[in-house]
Enzyme design. Structure first.
Site, PDB file in Angstrom:
ATOM      1  N   GLN A  58       0.850  -1.199   0.000  1.00  0.00           N
ATOM      2  CA  GLN A  58       0.000   0.000   0.000  1.00  0.00           C
ATOM      3  C   GLN A  58       0.885   1.249   0.000  1.00  0.00           C
ATOM      4  O   GLN A  58       1.660   1.440   0.945  1.00  0.00           O
ATOM      5  CB  GLN A  58      -0.874  -0.010   1.266  1.00  0.00           C
ATOM      6  CG  GLN A  58      -1.761   1.196   1.427  1.00  0.00           C
ATOM      7  CD  GLN A  58      -2.245   1.367   2.865  1.00  0.00           C
ATOM      8  OE1 GLN A  58      -1.652   0.812   3.790  1.00  0.00           O
ATOM      9  NE2 GLN A  58      -3.295   2.128   3.056  1.00  0.00           N
ATOM     10  N   GLY A  59       0.754   2.082  -1.008  1.00  0.00           N
ATOM     11  CA  GLY A  59       1.541   3.320  -1.092  1.00  0.00           C
ATOM     12  C   GLY A  59       0.644   4.512  -0.844  1.00  0.00           C
ATOM     13  O   GLY A  59       0.228   5.189  -1.789  1.00  0.00           O
ATOM     14  N   SER A 108       1.018   6.567   2.595  1.00  0.00           N
ATOM     15  CA  SER A 108       1.760   7.542   3.418  1.00  0.00           C
ATOM     16  C   SER A 108       2.984   8.078   2.696  1.00  0.00           C
ATOM     17  O   SER A 108       3.645   7.362   1.946  1.00  0.00           O
ATOM     18  CB  SER A 108       2.222   6.881   4.722  1.00  0.00           C
ATOM     19  OG  SER A 108       1.135   6.292   5.371  1.00  0.00           O
ATOM     20  N   SER A 159       4.422  -1.312   4.006  1.00  0.00           N
ATOM     21  CA  SER A 159       4.631  -2.686   4.461  1.00  0.00           C
ATOM     22  C   SER A 159       4.682  -3.624   3.262  1.00  0.00           C
ATOM     23  O   SER A 159       3.883  -3.485   2.326  1.00  0.00           O
ATOM     24  CB  SER A 159       3.488  -3.125   5.379  1.00  0.00           C
ATOM     25  OG  SER A 159       3.335  -2.195   6.420  1.00  0.00           O
ATOM     26  N   GLU A 184     -10.088  -1.733   5.491  1.00  0.00           N
ATOM     27  CA  GLU A 184      -8.961  -2.052   6.362  1.00  0.00           C
ATOM     28  C   GLU A 184      -9.435  -2.158   7.813  1.00  0.00           C
ATOM     29  O   GLU A 184      -9.147  -3.120   8.507  1.00  0.00           O
ATOM     30  CB  GLU A 184      -7.894  -0.963   6.237  1.00  0.00           C
ATOM     31  CG  GLU A 184      -6.688  -1.206   7.140  1.00  0.00           C
ATOM     32  CD  GLU A 184      -5.661  -0.083   7.064  1.00  0.00           C
ATOM     33  OE1 GLU A 184      -5.995   1.027   6.629  1.00  0.00           O
ATOM     34  OE2 GLU A 184      -4.520  -0.340   7.469  1.00  0.00           O
ATOM     35  N   GLU A 211      -5.012   8.854  17.967  1.00  0.00           N
ATOM     36  CA  GLU A 211      -5.615  10.200  18.024  1.00  0.00           C
ATOM     37  C   GLU A 211      -6.620  10.367  16.879  1.00  0.00           C
ATOM     38  O   GLU A 211      -7.716  10.911  17.076  1.00  0.00           O
ATOM     39  CB  GLU A 211      -4.521  11.288  17.925  1.00  0.00           C
ATOM     40  CG  GLU A 211      -3.611  11.389  19.128  1.00  0.00           C
ATOM     41  CD  GLU A 211      -2.565  10.278  19.200  1.00  0.00           C
ATOM     42  OE1 GLU A 211      -2.317   9.614  18.162  1.00  0.00           O
ATOM     43  OE2 GLU A 211      -2.003  10.043  20.282  1.00  0.00           O
TER      44      GLU A 211
HETATM   45  C1  FAD Z   1       4.010  -0.777  11.390  1.00  0.00           C
HETATM   46  C2  FAD Z   1       3.501   0.220  10.413  1.00  0.00           C
HETATM   47  C3  FAD Z   1       3.100  -0.182   9.145  1.00  0.00           C
HETATM   48  C4  FAD Z   1       2.632   0.757   8.225  1.00  0.00           C
HETATM   49  N1  FAD Z   1       2.307   0.342   6.960  1.00  0.00           N
HETATM   50  C5  FAD Z   1       1.904   1.245   6.030  1.00  0.00           C
HETATM   51  C6  FAD Z   1       1.646   0.848   4.684  1.00  0.00           C
HETATM   52  O1  FAD Z   1       1.758  -0.342   4.335  1.00  0.00           O
HETATM   53  N2  FAD Z   1       1.309   1.778   3.792  1.00  0.00           N
HETATM   54  C7  FAD Z   1       1.161   3.104   4.117  1.00  0.00           C
HETATM   55  O2  FAD Z   1       0.808   3.889   3.261  1.00  0.00           O
HETATM   56  N3  FAD Z   1       1.417   3.524   5.388  1.00  0.00           N
HETATM   57  C8  FAD Z   1       1.800   2.630   6.342  1.00  0.00           C
HETATM   58  N4  FAD Z   1       2.080   3.037   7.631  1.00  0.00           N
HETATM   59  C9  FAD Z   1       2.050   4.464   7.915  1.00  0.00           C
HETATM   60  C10 FAD Z   1       0.884   4.904   8.800  1.00  0.00           C
HETATM   61  O3  FAD Z   1      -0.324   4.825   8.097  1.00  0.00           O
HETATM   62  C11 FAD Z   1       1.215   6.333   9.249  1.00  0.00           C
HETATM   63  O4  FAD Z   1       2.354   6.269  10.062  1.00  0.00           O
HETATM   64  C12 FAD Z   1       0.079   6.940  10.020  1.00  0.00           C
HETATM   65  O5  FAD Z   1      -1.009   7.197   9.168  1.00  0.00           O
HETATM   66  C13 FAD Z   1       0.493   8.238  10.727  1.00  0.00           C
HETATM   67  O6  FAD Z   1       1.078   9.103   9.830  1.00  0.00           O
HETATM   68  P1  FAD Z   1       2.495   9.812  10.170  1.00  0.00           P
HETATM   69  O7  FAD Z   1       3.450   8.753  10.559  1.00  0.00           O
HETATM   70  O8  FAD Z   1       2.840  10.682   9.009  1.00  0.00           O
HETATM   71  O9  FAD Z   1       2.225  10.692  11.447  1.00  0.00           O
HETATM   72  P2  FAD Z   1       1.497  12.116  11.479  1.00  0.00           P
HETATM   73  O10 FAD Z   1       0.242  12.056  10.684  1.00  0.00           O
HETATM   74  O11 FAD Z   1       2.484  13.171  11.140  1.00  0.00           O
HETATM   75  O12 FAD Z   1       1.117  12.205  13.005  1.00  0.00           O
HETATM   76  C14 FAD Z   1       2.065  12.552  14.023  1.00  0.00           C
HETATM   77  C15 FAD Z   1       1.315  12.632  15.351  1.00  0.00           C
HETATM   78  O13 FAD Z   1       0.299  13.654  15.296  1.00  0.00           O
HETATM   79  C16 FAD Z   1      -0.977  13.144  15.595  1.00  0.00           C
HETATM   80  N5  FAD Z   1      -1.990  13.790  14.758  1.00  0.00           N
HETATM   81  C17 FAD Z   1      -1.941  13.987  13.426  1.00  0.00           C
HETATM   82  N6  FAD Z   1      -3.064  14.588  13.001  1.00  0.00           N
HETATM   83  C18 FAD Z   1      -3.850  14.785  14.083  1.00  0.00           C
HETATM   84  C19 FAD Z   1      -5.145  15.356  14.295  1.00  0.00           C
HETATM   85  N7  FAD Z   1      -5.872  15.854  13.285  1.00  0.00           N
HETATM   86  N8  FAD Z   1      -5.637  15.370  15.559  1.00  0.00           N
HETATM   87  C20 FAD Z   1      -4.932  14.838  16.602  1.00  0.00           C
HETATM   88  N9  FAD Z   1      -3.692  14.313  16.470  1.00  0.00           N
HETATM   89  C21 FAD Z   1      -3.158  14.272  15.222  1.00  0.00           C
HETATM   90  C22 FAD Z   1      -0.880  11.654  15.253  1.00  0.00           C
HETATM   91  O14 FAD Z   1      -1.835  10.876  15.979  1.00  0.00           O
HETATM   92  C23 FAD Z   1       0.561  11.328  15.681  1.00  0.00           C
HETATM   93  O15 FAD Z   1       0.629  11.092  17.060  1.00  0.00           O
HETATM   94  C24 FAD Z   1       2.541   2.124   8.570  1.00  0.00           C
HETATM   95  C25 FAD Z   1       2.937   2.534   9.863  1.00  0.00           C
HETATM   96  C26 FAD Z   1       3.412   1.606  10.769  1.00  0.00           C
HETATM   97  C27 FAD Z   1       3.823   2.076  12.140  1.00  0.00           C
END
Ligand code: FAD
Length: 396
Positions: A129-130, A132, A164, A247, A379
């Site tokens: 899945q692409g 993020s 992933s 999902e 969150e």
């Molecule tokens: C093990 C693992 C597997 C993953 N696999 C995939 C995958 O296969 N494909 C893919 O596309 N992505 C994948 N991800 C990515 C995952 O979807 C993102 O990490 C997630 O959506 C959070 O985005 P971010 O890391 O950019 O954090 P951010 O969105 O930058 O968030 C940072 C912090 O701010 C908080 N925050 C952000 N917005 C708000 C809001 N509006 N209100 C309150 N708090 C907020 C968040 O809760 C977090 O604590 C994976 C992540 C992990 C850990």
């Protein structure tokens, strides 16, 4: 709601249970058992995934025309419950089954359905899945990977992260921006992208567990035929929402059973851990905390059944699916932490002769951190529950 199986469902449950009993590899999941590594690991999981398909344990509700078994959704729930309870190795194509397949069935052309759906079930094609990006995670609509139309092709440039399984994937469900001048939720286009195209560069990332399950993906002038678009140019947001709803909806019941399995393991750990002449299970504070987990588990179970019965009435996964993922991931994090507290000084050993249960709890405590981030952070899930389940004002 009547929670008992009908005679026909009970027979299906029995068939699933005995298939699993007969087919789970000997010693699987027991301390000292090691999974195959490297190429052998791929071969093992491919073979196992195909067996799960042939036994009718995946694609339970998917249309027969595309390789599915077209059974009632209750059968899918039974298969997921029994599967989670058995501790069997997973089907390797988790993103294909949970996200790509349902999205292609909902939005794909006939040709796309014929081309992709069955090969997801058999794990002949692996999917990632692409979504993020470094600058767009929770805020998916902020993504900037660009796809520019050039004749009957698109040219893709940009970067995805945390993808992933991308290192073993043949295809990717990819959301890109095709019109930077349209509103944030418009001008997005969703592709079924061939990961073997020139210009696709996958770089594994190391996780806190030491595993490398996820990756960065770089796209450098990747030329993609227009037939790879799903749902039409500019409709990527609607297609992506289908992916995300599936999902979360597909997870609830299996996660409840997984939590129950973990809790039973925790009870065994408490009973077998010696503490000053008695066991951890004799400690009233530990008993109290385990009892609390049990009652939380029951609350989660009935919340899931309630959202499942709503799903049976409406045919649509609702926002309640977020509750299961939120409660499971946070409870599981606290549960694995309690296991390490029970282990005491042995908690520092994740391998070697003296590690308890071969480092099982150390590994799952570390992995549980990612569970509260992937598939929507806690969150974000709280925001969804507040706004869409409880009707509270929007966070922004
Ligand atoms: C093990 C693992 C597997 C993953 N696999 C995939 C995958 O296969 N494909 C893919 O596309 N992505 C994948 N991800 C990515 C995952 O979807 C993102 O990490 C997630 O959506 C959070 O985005 P971010 O890391 O950019 O954090 P951010 O969105 O930058 O968030 C940072 C912090 O701010 C908080 N925050 C952000 N917005 C708000 C809001 N509006 N209100 C309150 N708090 C907020 C968040 O809760 C977090 O604590 C994976 C992540 C992990 C850990």
């Amino acid at each position: 709601m009547d929670f008992r199986d009908t005679p026909e469902e009970a027979a299906f449950r029995e068939r699933v249970r005995s298939w699993l009993q007969e087919n789970i590899p000997e010693g699987w999941g027991t301390p000292g058992h090691h999974e195959p590594e490297g190429e052998e690991r791929q071969a093992f999981y491919k073979d196992w995934s195909r067996k799960l398909y042939e036994a009718g344990l995946v694609g339970v509700t998917w249309p027969k025309a595309y390789g599915g078994y077209e059974q009632h959704v209750t059968h899918q729930v039974i298969a997921m419950e029994e599967f989670a309870r058995s501790g069997a190795p997973d089907h390797m194509n988790v993103i294909g089954l949970g996200m790509a397949g349902p999205t292609i069935i909902a939005h794909g052309t006939e040709e796309q359905k014929q081309r992709f759906v069955k090969r997801i079930l058999t794990a002949e094609d692996m999917w990632c899945q692409g979504f993020s990006e470094p600058g767009a995670g929770s805020d998916l609509a902020g993504l900037s990977t660009r796809a520019v139309k050039d004749g009957n092709e698109y040219v893709i440039n940009g970067q995805k992260v945390w993808s992933s399984l991308a290192h073993i994937a043949d295809f990717c469900i990819l959301v890109t921006r095709t019109d930077p001048n349209a509103g944030r939720h418009h001008g997005l286009t969703y592709f079924l992208l061939d990961m073997h195209l020139p210009g696709v560069d996958v770089r594994p990332l190391k996780q806190i567990t030491g595993d490398s399950e996820f990756n960065e993906i770089f796209f450098n002038d990747v030329r993609v035929p227009e037939e790879a678009v799903i749902g039409g140019e500019g409709n990527g947001w609607a297609v992506a929402i289908t992916t995300l709803m599936n999902e979360r909806a597909s997870l609830g019941i299996a996660l409840t059973v997984r939590l129950e399995v973990a809790l039973r393991k925790l009870v065994e750990l408490a009973k077998s851990t010696k503490q000053n002449g008695s066991t951890a299970a004799d400690d009233p504070v530990i008993r109290d905390r385990i009892g609390q987990f049990w009652s939380e588990l029951q609350a989660l179970r009935f919340t899931n059944y309630r959202s499942f019965s709503k799903f049976l009435q409406t045919g649509m996964p609702g926002p309640e699916g977020s509750t299961a993922k939120l409660v499971w991931s946070e409870t599981n994090q606290r549960l694995t932490k309690l296991a390490l507290e029970i282990e005491g000084p042995y908690a520092m050993l994740s391998g070697g002769d003296h590690a308890v249960d071969d480092g099982y709890w150390q590994r799952w405590q570390l992995r549980s951190r990612g569970n509260t981030i992937e598939g929507g952070t806690s969150e974000i899930l709280r925001n969804i529950i507040a706004e869409r389940v409880l009707g509270l004002p929007k966070s922004r």
